[in-house]
Design a protein around this motif. Structure first.
Motif, PDB file in Angstrom:
ATOM      1  N   ASN B 106       0.805  -1.209   0.000  1.00  7.50           N
ATOM      2  CA  ASN B 106       0.000   0.000   0.000  1.00  7.50           C
ATOM      3  C   ASN B 106       0.841   1.263   0.000  1.00  7.50           C
ATOM      4  N   ASP B 107       0.318   2.252  -0.695  1.00 10.18           N
ATOM      5  CA  ASP B 107       0.947   3.560  -0.700  1.00 10.18           C
ATOM      6  C   ASP B 107      -0.035   4.560  -0.119  1.00 10.18           C
ATOM      7  N   TYR B 108       0.501   5.663   0.378  1.00 10.95           N
ATOM      8  CA  TYR B 108      -0.351   6.597   1.102  1.00 10.95           C
ATOM      9  C   TYR B 108      -0.220   8.026   0.605  1.00 10.95           C
ATOM     10  N   LEU B 109      -1.273   8.765   0.875  1.00 15.83           N
ATOM     11  CA  LEU B 109      -1.296  10.184   0.553  1.00 15.83           C
ATOM     12  C   LEU B 109      -1.528  10.938   1.855  1.00 15.83           C
ATOM     13  N   VAL B 110      -0.582  11.793   2.186  1.00 13.92           N
ATOM     14  CA  VAL B 110      -0.597  12.448   3.496  1.00 13.92           C
ATOM     15  C   VAL B 110      -0.729  13.952   3.320  1.00 13.92           C
ATOM     16  N   CYS B 111      -1.614  14.561   4.080  1.00 11.71           N
ATOM     17  CA  CYS B 111      -1.729  16.019   4.019  1.00 11.71           C
ATOM     18  C   CYS B 111      -0.657  16.658   4.887  1.00 11.71           C
ATOM     19  N   THR B 112       0.116  17.533   4.274  1.00  8.42           N
ATOM     20  CA  THR B 112       1.214  18.153   5.010  1.00  8.42           C
ATOM     21  C   THR B 112       0.723  19.180   6.020  1.00  8.42           C
ATOM     22  N   GLU B 113      -0.542  19.574   5.893  1.00  4.53           N
ATOM     23  CA  GLU B 113      -1.081  20.563   6.827  1.00  4.53           C
ATOM     24  C   GLU B 113      -1.737  19.893   8.038  1.00  4.53           C
ATOM     25  N   CYS B 114      -2.715  19.045   7.786  1.00  2.82           N
ATOM     26  CA  CYS B 114      -3.465  18.470   8.905  1.00  2.82           C
ATOM     27  C   CYS B 114      -3.028  17.054   9.249  1.00  2.82           C
ATOM     28  N   GLY B 115      -2.197  16.459   8.422  1.00  2.00           N
ATOM     29  CA  GLY B 115      -1.679  15.143   8.749  1.00  2.00           C
ATOM     30  C   GLY B 115      -2.587  13.983   8.374  1.00  2.00           C
ATOM     31  N   LYS B 116      -3.721  14.294   7.777  1.00  2.00           N
ATOM     32  CA  LYS B 116      -4.649  13.225   7.410  1.00  2.00           C
ATOM     33  C   LYS B 116      -3.989  12.230   6.456  1.00  2.00           C
ATOM     34  N   ILE B 117      -4.230  10.965   6.703  1.00  2.00           N
ATOM     35  CA  ILE B 117      -3.618   9.925   5.888  1.00  2.00           C
ATOM     36  C   ILE B 117      -4.681   9.186   5.105  1.00  2.00           C
ATOM     37  N   ALA B 118      -4.467   9.017   3.826  1.00  3.92           N
ATOM     38  CA  ALA B 118      -5.397   8.243   3.013  1.00  3.92           C
ATOM     39  C   ALA B 118      -4.644   7.150   2.287  1.00  3.92           C
ATOM     40  N   ARG B 119      -5.285   6.009   2.166  1.00  6.93           N
ATOM     41  CA  ARG B 119      -4.652   4.931   1.429  1.00  6.93           C
ATOM     42  C   ARG B 119      -4.926   5.128  -0.050  1.00  6.93           C
ATOM     43  N   LEU B 120      -3.912   4.922  -0.856  1.00  9.43           N
ATOM     44  CA  LEU B 120      -4.065   5.121  -2.287  1.00  9.43           C
ATOM     45  C   LEU B 120      -4.378   3.800  -2.969  1.00  9.43           C
ATOM     46  N   PHE B 149       2.821  13.369  -0.617  1.00 12.89           N
ATOM     47  CA  PHE B 149       2.447  14.429   0.304  1.00 12.89           C
ATOM     48  C   PHE B 149       1.860  15.586  -0.478  1.00 12.89           C
ATOM     49  N   GLY B 150       0.922  16.263   0.146  1.00 11.28           N
ATOM     50  CA  GLY B 150       0.333  17.424  -0.513  1.00 11.28           C
ATOM     51  C   GLY B 150      -0.638  18.076   0.441  1.00 11.28           C
ATOM     52  N   VAL B 151      -1.266  19.132  -0.037  1.00 10.48           N
ATOM     53  CA  VAL B 151      -2.234  19.839   0.789  1.00 10.48           C
ATOM     54  C   VAL B 151      -3.635  19.379   0.401  1.00 10.48           C
ATOM     55  N   CYS B 152      -4.375  18.865   1.377  1.00 11.67           N
ATOM     56  CA  CYS B 152      -5.686  18.317   1.070  1.00 11.67           C
ATOM     57  C   CYS B 152      -6.677  19.445   0.782  1.00 11.67           C
TER      58      CYS B 152
END
Lengths: 158, 158
Positions: B106-120, B149-152
């Motif tokens: 699994n790979d993940y997408l993480v918001c650099t602002e709030c830290g929310k993690i989503a599975r891609l 990483f990015g801004v959600c």
DNA sequence: ATACATGCAAACATTTTGCTTTGGC
DNA sequence: GCCAAAGCAAAATGTTTGCATGTAT
């Protein structure tokens, strides 16, 4: 592995002096003051071919200024916010920082036993994915980190 | 303490009960004792679709046992050593853990602002590289982590 | 009965902040 | 001179360990 040496006439964006000046310019443009500590931190990050921790930088004997940890910490934070350097999530407890060389992207190979970090000289197949994810997810300012972990030859023998 | 139940008719390796039993079996085979805390930790990791921190697990109200942080910590450490779970280096200060589903990655997408993690839900193009690096570098037991990483969207509006 | 697992508390390591002084502009 | 940066020290955060007790085997 690959060590780029500064040849006076090279125009590559990786030329240390060039990168340093550009970084300093951008920092100044954003309101940062030109201090010895700032220059030292940037120089260390530019010259290192692996990411460095706060401790690495603050304790470096190659540093003329011997800046305090708190100072280095605040500099790193600011530089990260300005997207001049990048903070990496490597596997041990400390945060690692690395210079952002425009147009370049680096991946790393980390030993899970001794923590040794090596820069990988590969072409990363992920760039294209990035655009796709950016569209699909509506996230902005997307970048990625690709890290390989394994047991290095030395640790493997133990 | 419940023993491992086999479900003869489930086939997918992702079936929660199946994964749990296999994990428990492997743990027992390695000498771990079958305790309530162990089962709870594994169940939480199996049921979560994003990586969890030590704190997430220790404080989970879904946990019957309310195990102590130190206990959870030691369990996570052991499970990681047995390659039943994996420790990820995400970007905030805490370590994240995730179940290893055999054959899955699994790979993940993480918001650099709030830290929310989503599975891609993407197919990762790196698998092939892994083999190549394994040969070239002489590292063993190689695996990789790919993180975006990015801004959600929510943080982007602020 | 014997070890391994647990809980509690203390030790650690690293990051982060408050406040006063220094120094760039 | 003004405001950002530096330095020192303390607080905060998350991880790791020591030790006495409980419990799976």
């Amino acid at each position: 592995m690959s060590t780029s040496h500064q040849h006076p006439h090279t125009k590559t964006t990786r030329d240390p002096e060039c990168v340093l000046c550009q970084a300093l310019d951008r920092a100044r443009a954003q309101g940062l003051r030109m201090t010895r500590a700032l220059e030292d931190v940037l120089r260390l990050l530019i010259d290192s071919d692996v990411p460095l921790t706060l401790a690495d930088i603050a304790e470096s004997r190659h540093l003329s200024s011997q800046a305090d940890r708190a100072t280095v910490y605040r500099l790193l934070t600011k530089l990260e916010k300005l997207a001049i350097i990048r903070r990496l999530g490597l596997h041990d407890r400390a945060a690692y920082y690395t210079m952002i060389f425009p147009g370049e992207h680096n991946d790393y190979l980390v030993c899970t036993e001794c923590g040794k970090i090596a820069r990988l000289d590969i072409e990363c197949p992920v760039e294209e994915l990035e655009t796709r994810i950016e569209k699909k997810s509506r996230y902005t300012q997307i970048y990625h980190e690709l890290m390989f972990f394994g047991v290095c030859p030395k640790c493997g023998r133990a």
